[in-house]
Design a protein around this motif. Structure first.
Motif, PDB file in Angstrom:
ATOM      1  N   VAL A 196      41.635  35.406  37.161  1.00 41.90           N
ATOM      2  CA  VAL A 196      40.837  34.906  38.276  1.00 41.90           C
ATOM      3  C   VAL A 196      39.808  33.941  37.706  1.00 41.90           C
ATOM      4  N   ASP A 197      39.316  33.039  38.555  1.00 42.48           N
ATOM      5  CA  ASP A 197      38.348  32.041  38.121  1.00 42.48           C
ATOM      6  C   ASP A 197      36.923  32.412  38.479  1.00 42.48           C
ATOM      7  N   LEU A 198      36.788  33.244  39.497  1.00 44.05           N
ATOM      8  CA  LEU A 198      35.465  33.591  40.016  1.00 44.05           C
ATOM      9  C   LEU A 198      35.461  35.056  40.400  1.00 44.05           C
ATOM     10  N   LEU A 199      34.423  35.757  39.971  1.00 42.60           N
ATOM     11  CA  LEU A 199      34.324  37.201  40.160  1.00 42.60           C
ATOM     12  C   LEU A 199      33.118  37.514  41.032  1.00 42.60           C
ATOM     13  N   SER A 200      33.355  38.017  42.243  1.00 44.88           N
ATOM     14  CA  SER A 200      32.252  38.428  43.109  1.00 44.88           C
ATOM     15  C   SER A 200      31.811  39.838  42.746  1.00 44.88           C
ATOM     16  N   ASN A 201      30.546  40.140  43.061  1.00 47.56           N
ATOM     17  CA  ASN A 201      29.990  41.477  42.914  1.00 47.56           C
ATOM     18  C   ASN A 201      30.074  42.012  41.482  1.00 47.56           C
ATOM     19  N   LEU A 202      29.732  41.183  40.520  1.00 47.76           N
ATOM     20  CA  LEU A 202      29.645  41.657  39.137  1.00 47.76           C
ATOM     21  C   LEU A 202      28.627  42.782  39.014  1.00 47.76           C
ATOM     22  N   GLY A 203      27.642  42.791  39.897  1.00 49.91           N
ATOM     23  CA  GLY A 203      26.598  43.797  39.849  1.00 49.91           C
ATOM     24  C   GLY A 203      27.078  45.220  40.045  1.00 49.91           C
ATOM     25  N   ALA A 204      28.331  45.403  40.482  1.00 51.46           N
ATOM     26  CA  ALA A 204      28.871  46.762  40.624  1.00 51.46           C
ATOM     27  C   ALA A 204      29.159  47.390  39.267  1.00 51.46           C
ATOM     28  N   GLY A 205      29.153  46.592  38.209  1.00 53.32           N
ATOM     29  CA  GLY A 205      29.452  47.090  36.873  1.00 53.32           C
ATOM     30  C   GLY A 205      28.238  47.694  36.195  1.00 53.32           C
ATOM     31  N   THR A 206      28.476  48.349  35.088  1.00 51.09           N
ATOM     32  CA  THR A 206      27.384  48.893  34.287  1.00 51.09           C
ATOM     33  C   THR A 206      26.627  47.749  33.615  1.00 51.09           C
ATOM     34  N   THR A 207      25.445  48.075  33.123  1.00 50.61           N
ATOM     35  CA  THR A 207      24.671  47.058  32.399  1.00 50.61           C
ATOM     36  C   THR A 207      25.460  46.535  31.209  1.00 50.61           C
ATOM     37  N   GLU A 208      26.180  47.441  30.535  1.00 51.02           N
ATOM     38  CA  GLU A 208      26.972  47.032  29.368  1.00 51.02           C
ATOM     39  C   GLU A 208      28.070  46.054  29.771  1.00 51.02           C
ATOM     40  N   LEU A 209      28.719  46.309  30.898  1.00 52.55           N
ATOM     41  CA  LEU A 209      29.784  45.411  31.360  1.00 52.55           C
ATOM     42  C   LEU A 209      29.209  44.051  31.751  1.00 52.55           C
ATOM     43  N   ILE A 210      28.100  44.075  32.463  1.00 51.12           N
ATOM     44  CA  ILE A 210      27.472  42.816  32.868  1.00 51.12           C
ATOM     45  C   ILE A 210      27.110  41.984  31.639  1.00 51.12           C
ATOM     46  N   ASP A 211      26.547  42.650  30.645  1.00 53.98           N
ATOM     47  CA  ASP A 211      26.159  41.932  29.426  1.00 53.98           C
ATOM     48  C   ASP A 211      27.376  41.397  28.677  1.00 53.98           C
ATOM     49  N   ARG A 212      28.462  42.162  28.692  1.00 54.77           N
ATOM     50  CA  ARG A 212      29.676  41.707  27.997  1.00 54.77           C
ATOM     51  C   ARG A 212      30.256  40.475  28.681  1.00 54.77           C
ATOM     52  N   VAL A 213      30.289  40.492  30.014  1.00 57.83           N
ATOM     53  CA  VAL A 213      30.793  39.334  30.745  1.00 57.83           C
ATOM     54  C   VAL A 213      29.881  38.126  30.529  1.00 57.83           C
ATOM     55  N   THR A 214      28.577  38.371  30.567  1.00 60.68           N
ATOM     56  CA  THR A 214      27.609  37.291  30.384  1.00 60.68           C
ATOM     57  C   THR A 214      27.767  36.624  29.016  1.00 60.68           C
ATOM     58  N   ALA A 215      28.102  37.420  28.008  1.00 61.19           N
ATOM     59  CA  ALA A 215      28.227  36.901  26.650  1.00 61.19           C
ATOM     60  C   ALA A 215      29.577  36.249  26.371  1.00 61.19           C
ATOM     61  N   THR A 216      30.505  36.336  27.321  1.00 57.58           N
ATOM     62  CA  THR A 216      31.849  35.786  27.115  1.00 57.58           C
ATOM     63  C   THR A 216      31.817  34.258  27.119  1.00 57.58           C
ATOM     64  N   LYS A 217      32.400  33.667  26.104  1.00 55.93           N
ATOM     65  CA  LYS A 217      32.456  32.210  26.007  1.00 55.93           C
ATOM     66  C   LYS A 217      33.236  31.637  27.191  1.00 55.93           C
ATOM     67  N   GLY A 218      32.691  30.578  27.767  1.00 54.67           N
ATOM     68  CA  GLY A 218      33.368  29.922  28.882  1.00 54.67           C
ATOM     69  C   GLY A 218      33.132  30.570  30.228  1.00 54.67           C
ATOM     70  N   VAL A 219      32.182  31.531  30.294  1.00 58.07           N
ATOM     71  CA  VAL A 219      31.859  32.211  31.556  1.00 58.07           C
ATOM     72  C   VAL A 219      30.406  31.934  31.917  1.00 58.07           C
ATOM     73  N   THR A 220      30.152  31.658  33.177  1.00 53.47           N
ATOM     74  CA  THR A 220      28.798  31.456  33.694  1.00 53.47           C
ATOM     75  C   THR A 220      28.501  32.529  34.730  1.00 53.47           C
ATOM     76  N   VAL A 221      27.328  33.138  34.614  1.00 55.29           N
ATOM     77  CA  VAL A 221      26.910  34.149  35.586  1.00 55.29           C
ATOM     78  C   VAL A 221      25.927  33.508  36.567  1.00 55.29           C
ATOM     79  N   HIS A 222      26.173  33.708  37.857  1.00 55.68           N
ATOM     80  CA  HIS A 222      25.345  33.159  38.932  1.00 55.68           C
ATOM     81  C   HIS A 222      24.584  34.312  39.583  1.00 55.68           C
ATOM     82  N   LYS A 223      23.300  34.107  39.872  1.00 54.68           N
ATOM     83  CA  LYS A 223      22.468  35.209  40.349  1.00 54.68           C
ATOM     84  C   LYS A 223      21.563  34.784  41.493  1.00 54.68           C
ATOM     85  N   ALA A 224      21.457  35.642  42.485  1.00 53.69           N
ATOM     86  CA  ALA A 224      20.472  35.486  43.556  1.00 53.69           C
ATOM     87  C   ALA A 224      19.552  36.704  43.489  1.00 53.69           C
TER      88      ALA A 224
END
Length: 546
Positions: A276-304
């Motif tokens: 997938v290219d875009l992931l909605s509701n990343l906030g449903a994950g644990t802090t560890e998962l959010i941090d892992r996704v955030t640190a992934t090369k080529g991924v941007t996290v968008h926040k409101a």
């Protein structure tokens, strides 16, 4: 420029230079909006198709097809009855309102209405519609009759819309010609432009489509938005296509596929692996998962941040909650700061008002309920419950770690909480009907009246509206009506500020936090912007060459 009702009365509010057009043309995620109003020489007029004017400068990928993770199977897309954020996000892209919302401030902006005037007394709104908006599925052009039908349908008790109260101050709706809508209110309403926006009751539907599909309409929506629903495979995926008749010009994205991936862990893996290219509701994950996704090369996290308040709902028929001391004890018993710091540092913060801090009427200095279990026990004893009580918590997820921790905090002061887990559709129905002992709500809104009147006005008592506690305080009701009819933002803030002070003491609803909405996407997906309703407008989004 700030605008008060006295400044707006009797003038034309010009259409904005379209946010979507600016974003798509420049590729920027910075939102800049200019509105015409009092003191301006002339209105700024939207240009249909502006979004595509500078397409060559954006270095577009050859294929403009986006895959967006969907995490819940929608119940349908009838604006009169739809619910849940992920469903509302798709509806936002299928439909239009007379107005839409600035993604940063939430303030109303022109949509199907390119301009409007407001009578000097603030009760008559005259909207001029764009003349090139076309319905999906070949239903022709949008006319004033469509707007009149849509809003009168919501107001019809037979429709059973939980959003009926949002239009409750409407006296009559007229369509003097194909492109003019005149709405007369029973009394002035400083926030009326929010109520006709692209959200729930404000979204415009086609009478002929409603009649054609009948009870199947929610799965066969017909709107005027930038995308239309091409296909829907139950419990699998939906496909949206760019609407060629969209009045602002065809979107850059040709196709949006929304595969259903309910669990966040496999959804995050799908993003990292490029499924997938875009992931909605990343906030449903644990802090560890959010941090892992955030640190992934080529991924941007968008926040409101802080887009919506989290509120405990007290059952209207559950005897212990009829006492203020018990409701206050519920607040003192839970260490929300520790829960937020330990379990939700990326996705939620503590908050003690039903009004988010970015809304103009928010009142500073409200009474708060810092963690004090001894105070909670004293209040329970004073209310006649020295040994506590048992209560059922209506919910959809008993496994949530934060919920389990709250359960343990309440147990320490004698409040024994039992989870009553139901399916989302049952949950929503029972919550709207006030059929529970204890529940909760996350309700995005851009109009302060949606929250204040929704939760606190007796006219909105369940099942007619969001006032599930059936709260009825004449002083609060009077202040609410005074605030809605105010002539300036300052007058409204004074009245609504008093309301917030009263309910902070009486606690008919217990605000305990604000939620942050997180999406993650491949860095080549540009112009992703989460608005104050947690929606992403896919119209300006495009895929950069990669």
């Amino acid at each position: 420029m700030k605008q008060t009702r006295s400044q707006l009365s009797g003038i034309t509010v010009g259409a904005v230079v379209l946010l979507a057009g600016l974003l798509a043309a420049c590729g920027s995620t910075k939102t800049e909006v200019s509105t015409g109003g009092a003191g301006d020489d002339k209105p700024v007029v939207a240009t249909p198709g502006a979004a595509l004017a500078s397409g060559a400068a954006r270095n577009l990928h050859a294929t403009q097809e986006l895959k967006v993770r969907q995490y819940f199977e929608p119940g349908g897309f009838d604006p009169a009855n739809l619910f849940r954020i992920e469903t509302e996000n798709i509806a936002f892209n299928l439909y239009s309102g007379l107005t839409t919302f600035d993604p940063d401030t939430g303030k109303p902006m022109p949509d199907l209405a390119e301009s409007w005037t407001i009578s000097p007394d603030g009760t008559v709104y005259r909207f001029s519609l764009v003349k090139n908006a076309e319905w999906h599925q070949g239903y022709g052009k949008v006319t004033a009759a469509d707007v009149k039908y849509s809003y009168e349908r919501v107001l019809d008790p037979k429709t059973g819309s939980p959003y009926r109260a949002e239009l409750g101050d409407v006296s009559k709706i007229e369509a003097p010609d194909d492109y003019t809508v005149v709405i007369t209110l029973k009394a002035p309403n400083l926030n009326f432009l929010y109520q006709v926006g692209n959200y729930h009751q404000g979204q415009i539907v086609k009478k002929e489509a409603i009649e054609k599909y009948g009870k199947d309409y929610p799965r066969n929506p017909v709107g005027t938005g930038p995308f239309y629903l091409e296909s829907w495979t139950a419990n699998s995926e939906m496909v949206l296509r760019a609407h060629p008749g969209y009045f602002r010009g065809k979107a850059t994205l040709d196709k949006i596929t929304l595969p259903l991936i309910k669990d966040i862990d496999p959804a995050a893996t799908a993003l990292i692996n490029g499924e997938v290219d875009l992931l909605s509701n990343l906030g449903a994950g644990t802090t560890e998962l959010i941090d892992r996704v955030t640190a992934t090369k080529g991924v941007t996290v968008h926040k409101a941040e802080g887009y919506a308040g989290l509120v405990w709902l007290y059952g209207p028929n559950f005897e212990p909650f009829q006492k203020k001391e018990v409701r206050q004890a519920m607040a003192y018993a839970v260490d929300e700061k520790t829960i937020a710091a330990k379990l939700t540092p990326r996705t939620a913060s503590t908050w003690r008002s039903i009004i988010p801090g970015w809304m103009p009427p928010f009142q500073e200095g409200l009474k708060t309920y810092e963690y004090d279990p001894e105070k909670a026990k004293q209040l329970l004893a004073a209310a006649g419950y020295p040994n506590g009580f048992k209560v059922k918590w209506l919910n959809t997820d008993a496994k949530n770690e934060a919920n389990l921790l709250r359960q343990s905090y309440w147990a320490k002061v004698g409040i024994q909480v039992e989870f009553e887990v139901v399916e989302p559709t049952v949950f929503n129905s029972r919550r709207n009907n006030g059929d529970f002992d204890l529940s909760l709500r996350l309700y995005p809104a851009v109009n302060p009246d949606t929250l204040l009147f929704g939760y606190l006005h007796p006219d909105n008592a369940a099942p007619k509206g969001l006032n599930s506690f059936k709260y009825n305080n004449p002083q609060v009701t009077s202040l609410l009506e005074k605030g809605r009819a105010a002539k300036t933002v300052e007058e409204q803030k004074a009245a609504y500020g008093e309301v917030q002070k009263i309910i902070a003491e009486e606690v008919p609803y217990l605000a305990y936090g604000v939620s942050h909405q997180l999406w993650a996407g491949k860095s080549f997906v540009k112009n992703v912007k989460i608005n104050r309703l947690a929606n992403v407008d896919f119209y300006p989004v495009y895929i950069e060459k990669h």
